[in-house]
Design an enzyme around this catalytic site. Structure first.
Site, short mmCIF file in Angstrom:
data_model
loop_
_atom_site.label_atom_id
_atom_site.label_comp_id
_atom_site.label_asym_id
_atom_site.label_seq_id
_atom_site.Cartn_x
_atom_site.Cartn_y
_atom_site.Cartn_z
N SER A 283 3.36 7.62 8.83
CA SER A 283 3.57 8.88 8.11
C SER A 283 3.42 10.06 9.07
O SER A 283 2.88 9.90 10.17
CB SER A 283 2.56 9.00 6.97
OG SER A 283 1.24 9.11 7.49
N ARG B 215 0.83 -1.21 0.00
CA ARG B 215 0.00 0.00 0.00
C ARG B 215 0.86 1.26 0.00
O ARG B 215 1.66 1.45 0.93
CB ARG B 215 -0.85 -0.03 1.28
CG ARG B 215 -1.64 1.21 1.54
CD ARG B 215 -2.17 1.23 2.97
NE ARG B 215 -3.00 2.40 3.15
CZ ARG B 215 -3.30 2.93 4.31
NH1 ARG B 215 -2.85 2.38 5.43
NH2 ARG B 215 -4.06 4.00 4.38
N TYR C 295 4.13 4.74 3.21
CA TYR C 295 4.10 3.85 4.37
C TYR C 295 5.28 2.87 4.45
O TYR C 295 5.40 2.15 5.43
CB TYR C 295 2.78 3.08 4.39
CG TYR C 295 1.57 4.00 4.53
CD1 TYR C 295 1.44 4.81 5.66
CD2 TYR C 295 0.60 4.08 3.54
CE1 TYR C 295 0.35 5.67 5.79
CE2 TYR C 295 -0.49 4.94 3.67
CZ TYR C 295 -0.60 5.73 4.79
OH TYR C 295 -1.67 6.59 4.92
N ARG D 210 0.50 16.13 5.59
CA ARG D 210 -0.26 15.55 4.48
C ARG D 210 -1.56 16.34 4.27
O ARG D 210 -1.58 17.54 4.43
CB ARG D 210 -0.51 14.07 4.78
CG ARG D 210 0.80 13.28 4.94
CD ARG D 210 0.55 11.83 5.23
NE ARG D 210 -0.18 11.18 4.14
CZ ARG D 210 -0.78 9.99 4.25
NH1 ARG D 210 -0.73 9.33 5.41
NH2 ARG D 210 -1.41 9.47 3.23
N ARG E 129 -6.01 14.95 7.84
CA ARG E 129 -5.22 14.04 8.68
C ARG E 129 -4.60 14.75 9.88
O ARG E 129 -4.05 14.12 10.78
CB ARG E 129 -4.12 13.38 7.86
CG ARG E 129 -4.63 12.42 6.82
CD ARG E 129 -3.52 11.65 6.14
NE ARG E 129 -3.93 11.22 4.83
CZ ARG E 129 -4.64 10.12 4.57
NH1 ARG E 129 -4.98 9.29 5.54
NH2 ARG E 129 -4.99 9.81 3.34
N ASP F 67 -13.17 6.87 23.11
CA ASP F 67 -13.89 6.62 24.37
C ASP F 67 -13.48 5.28 24.99
O ASP F 67 -13.40 5.15 26.21
CB ASP F 67 -15.40 6.64 24.13
CG ASP F 67 -15.94 8.05 23.95
OD1 ASP F 67 -15.19 9.02 24.16
OD2 ASP F 67 -17.14 8.19 23.61
N GLU G 201 -0.01 6.47 20.74
CA GLU G 201 -0.49 6.50 19.35
C GLU G 201 0.70 6.58 18.40
O GLU G 201 1.61 7.39 18.61
CB GLU G 201 -1.39 7.73 19.18
CG GLU G 201 -1.98 7.89 17.81
CD GLU G 201 -2.80 9.19 17.70
OE1 GLU G 201 -3.27 9.72 18.72
OE2 GLU G 201 -2.94 9.67 16.57
N HIS H 14 1.94 6.67 14.19
CA HIS H 14 1.65 6.76 12.76
C HIS H 14 2.93 6.62 11.98
O HIS H 14 3.95 7.23 12.33
CB HIS H 14 1.00 8.11 12.41
CG HIS H 14 -0.30 8.29 13.10
ND1 HIS H 14 -1.43 7.62 12.72
CD2 HIS H 14 -0.63 9.02 14.19
CE1 HIS H 14 -2.41 7.94 13.54
NE2 HIS H 14 -1.95 8.78 14.45
N HIS I 218 -8.81 9.91 12.79
CA HIS I 218 -9.32 11.24 12.50
C HIS I 218 -10.79 11.44 12.86
O HIS I 218 -11.26 12.58 12.86
CB HIS I 218 -9.06 11.55 11.02
CG HIS I 218 -7.65 11.20 10.60
ND1 HIS I 218 -6.55 11.82 11.15
CD2 HIS I 218 -7.17 10.26 9.74
CE1 HIS I 218 -5.45 11.28 10.63
NE2 HIS I 218 -5.80 10.34 9.78
#
Ligand code: DQA
Length: 142
Positions: A102, A18, A23, A107, A111, A87, A98, A100, A80
Protein backbone atom coordinates in the site's frame (compact mmCIF):
# COMPACT_ATOMS: atom_id res chain seq x y z
CA UNK A 1 25.02 -14.84 -9.40
CA UNK A 2 23.37 -12.26 -7.12
CA UNK A 3 21.65 -13.68 -4.04
CA UNK A 4 18.53 -11.96 -2.73
CA UNK A 5 16.60 -12.59 0.47
CA UNK A 6 12.95 -11.48 0.56
CA UNK A 7 11.67 -10.88 4.10
CA UNK A 8 8.03 -10.27 4.97
CA UNK A 9 6.99 -9.17 8.42
CA UNK A 10 3.88 -9.51 10.59
CA UNK A 11 0.45 -10.27 9.15
CA UNK A 12 1.78 -10.61 5.62
CA UNK A 13 1.19 -14.37 5.90
CA UNK A 14 -2.52 -13.41 5.74
CA UNK A 15 -2.27 -11.78 2.31
CA UNK A 16 -5.11 -12.87 0.04
CA UNK A 17 -7.62 -12.73 2.89
CA UNK A 18 -6.46 -9.63 4.79
CA UNK A 19 -8.01 -6.25 3.85
CA UNK A 20 -8.04 -7.17 0.16
CA UNK A 21 -9.08 -3.69 -0.97
CA UNK A 22 -5.78 -2.40 0.46
CA UNK A 23 -3.37 -5.31 0.04
CA UNK A 24 -4.80 -7.09 -3.02
CA UNK A 25 -5.98 -10.60 -3.82
CA UNK A 26 -2.61 -12.34 -4.08
CA UNK A 27 -1.45 -14.63 -1.27
CA UNK A 28 2.13 -14.49 -0.03
CA UNK A 29 2.74 -17.81 -1.81
CA UNK A 30 1.48 -16.23 -5.07
CA UNK A 31 3.91 -13.33 -4.63
CA UNK A 32 6.82 -15.62 -3.75
CA UNK A 33 6.10 -17.86 -6.78
CA UNK A 34 5.97 -14.78 -9.04
CA UNK A 35 9.30 -13.59 -7.63
CA UNK A 36 10.90 -17.01 -8.00
CA UNK A 37 9.85 -17.11 -11.67
CA UNK A 38 11.27 -13.61 -12.27
CA UNK A 39 14.46 -14.40 -10.36
CA UNK A 40 15.02 -17.47 -12.57
CA UNK A 41 14.62 -15.28 -15.66
CA UNK A 42 17.02 -12.67 -14.28
CA UNK A 43 19.57 -15.25 -13.12
CA UNK A 44 19.18 -14.29 -9.46
CA UNK A 45 19.27 -16.73 -6.55
CA UNK A 46 16.33 -15.98 -4.25
CA UNK A 47 15.29 -16.96 -0.72
CA UNK A 48 12.14 -16.22 1.26
CA UNK A 49 11.31 -15.65 4.92
CA UNK A 50 8.18 -14.51 6.74
CA UNK A 51 7.70 -14.04 10.46
CA UNK A 52 5.29 -12.35 12.81
CA UNK A 53 8.07 -11.98 15.38
CA UNK A 54 10.54 -9.10 15.51
CA UNK A 55 13.38 -11.18 16.98
CA UNK A 56 13.10 -13.88 14.31
CA UNK A 57 13.30 -11.21 11.61
CA UNK A 58 16.41 -9.77 13.27
CA UNK A 59 17.99 -13.25 13.54
CA UNK A 60 17.30 -13.82 9.84
CA UNK A 61 18.90 -10.49 8.90
CA UNK A 62 22.01 -11.41 10.95
CA UNK A 63 22.07 -14.88 9.39
CA UNK A 64 21.98 -13.34 5.89
CA UNK A 65 25.60 -12.19 6.25
CA UNK A 66 27.74 -14.07 3.76
CA UNK A 67 24.68 -15.84 2.34
CA UNK A 68 22.82 -13.01 0.57
CA UNK A 69 24.01 -9.92 -1.31
CA UNK A 70 20.72 -7.98 -1.07
CA UNK A 71 17.61 -7.91 1.08
CA UNK A 72 14.11 -6.92 -0.03
CA UNK A 73 11.99 -6.31 3.06
CA UNK A 74 8.38 -5.50 3.79
CA UNK A 75 8.57 -5.05 7.57
CA UNK A 76 4.75 -4.65 7.91
CA UNK A 77 3.81 -2.61 10.96
CA UNK A 78 7.41 -2.88 12.27
CA UNK A 79 8.20 -0.32 9.56
CA UNK A 80 6.83 2.37 11.78
CA UNK A 81 8.58 1.66 15.07
CA UNK A 82 11.17 -1.14 15.04
CA UNK A 83 14.48 0.54 15.77
CA UNK A 84 15.80 -2.99 16.37
CA UNK A 85 15.12 -4.09 12.76
CA UNK A 86 16.54 -0.81 11.51
CA UNK A 87 19.72 -1.36 13.56
CA UNK A 88 20.02 -4.94 12.27
CA UNK A 89 19.88 -3.77 8.63
CA UNK A 90 22.45 -1.08 9.37
CA UNK A 91 24.69 -3.53 11.24
CA UNK A 92 24.92 -6.24 8.54
CA UNK A 93 25.62 -3.72 5.78
CA UNK A 94 23.61 -5.68 3.20
CA UNK A 95 22.01 -3.28 0.69
CA UNK A 96 18.28 -3.40 1.44
CA UNK A 97 15.19 -2.26 -0.45
CA UNK A 98 12.00 -1.53 1.51
CA UNK A 99 8.71 -2.51 -0.13
CA UNK A 100 5.10 -1.77 0.81
CA UNK A 101 2.05 -3.03 -1.01
CA UNK A 102 0.00 0.00 0.00
CA UNK A 103 0.96 3.64 -0.26
CA UNK A 104 1.98 4.30 3.35
CA UNK A 105 1.82 8.06 2.69
CA UNK A 106 -1.86 8.07 1.76
CA UNK A 107 -3.23 6.23 4.80
CA UNK A 108 -3.28 6.87 8.55
CA UNK A 109 -0.77 9.43 9.77
CA UNK A 110 1.10 6.85 11.88
CA UNK A 111 2.02 4.95 8.70
CA UNK A 112 3.76 7.93 7.12
CA UNK A 113 6.89 7.47 9.20
CA UNK A 114 9.27 4.64 8.30
CA UNK A 115 12.14 4.18 10.74
CA UNK A 116 13.55 1.58 8.29
CA UNK A 117 13.78 3.79 5.19
CA UNK A 118 16.88 5.80 6.22
CA UNK A 119 19.02 2.62 6.33
CA UNK A 120 17.71 1.32 2.99
CA UNK A 121 18.97 1.95 -0.52
CA UNK A 122 15.43 2.90 -1.51
CA UNK A 123 11.75 2.37 -0.91
CA UNK A 124 8.83 1.28 -3.13
CA UNK A 125 5.38 2.00 -1.74
CA UNK A 126 1.88 1.72 -3.15
CA UNK A 127 2.40 -0.43 -6.25
CA UNK A 128 0.99 -3.64 -4.81
CA UNK A 129 2.85 -6.87 -5.53
CA UNK A 130 4.51 -5.19 -8.53
CA UNK A 131 6.65 -3.36 -5.97
CA UNK A 132 8.46 -6.60 -5.08
CA UNK A 133 9.10 -7.29 -8.78
CA UNK A 134 10.48 -3.80 -9.29
CA UNK A 135 12.73 -4.22 -6.27
CA UNK A 136 14.09 -7.44 -7.78
CA UNK A 137 14.74 -5.70 -11.08
CA UNK A 138 16.44 -2.85 -9.23
CA UNK A 139 18.79 -5.36 -7.60
CA UNK A 140 20.08 -6.26 -11.08
CA UNK A 141 21.09 -2.64 -11.62
CA UNK A 142 22.73 -2.04 -8.25
C1 DQA B 1 2.46 -2.59 4.80
C2 DQA B 1 2.04 -1.23 5.39
C3 DQA B 1 2.10 -1.24 6.90
O1 DQA B 1 1.70 0.01 7.41
C4 DQA B 1 1.20 -2.31 7.46
O2 DQA B 1 1.31 -2.37 8.87
C5 DQA B 1 1.43 -3.64 6.85
C6 DQA B 1 1.66 -3.72 5.41
C7 DQA B 1 2.26 -2.65 3.28
O3 DQA B 1 2.80 -3.56 2.67
O4 DQA B 1 1.54 -1.82 2.70
O5 DQA B 1 1.36 -4.68 7.52
O6 DQA B 1 3.83 -2.78 5.08
Amino acid sequence: MKRVLVINGPNLNLLGTREKSIYGEKTLADIENMLKEEADKLGIEIGFFQSNHEGYIIDKIHDARGKFDYIIINPGAYTHYSIAIRDAIKAVEIPTIEVHLSNIYSREEFREKSVIAPVCVGQISGLGSTGYLLALKAVCML
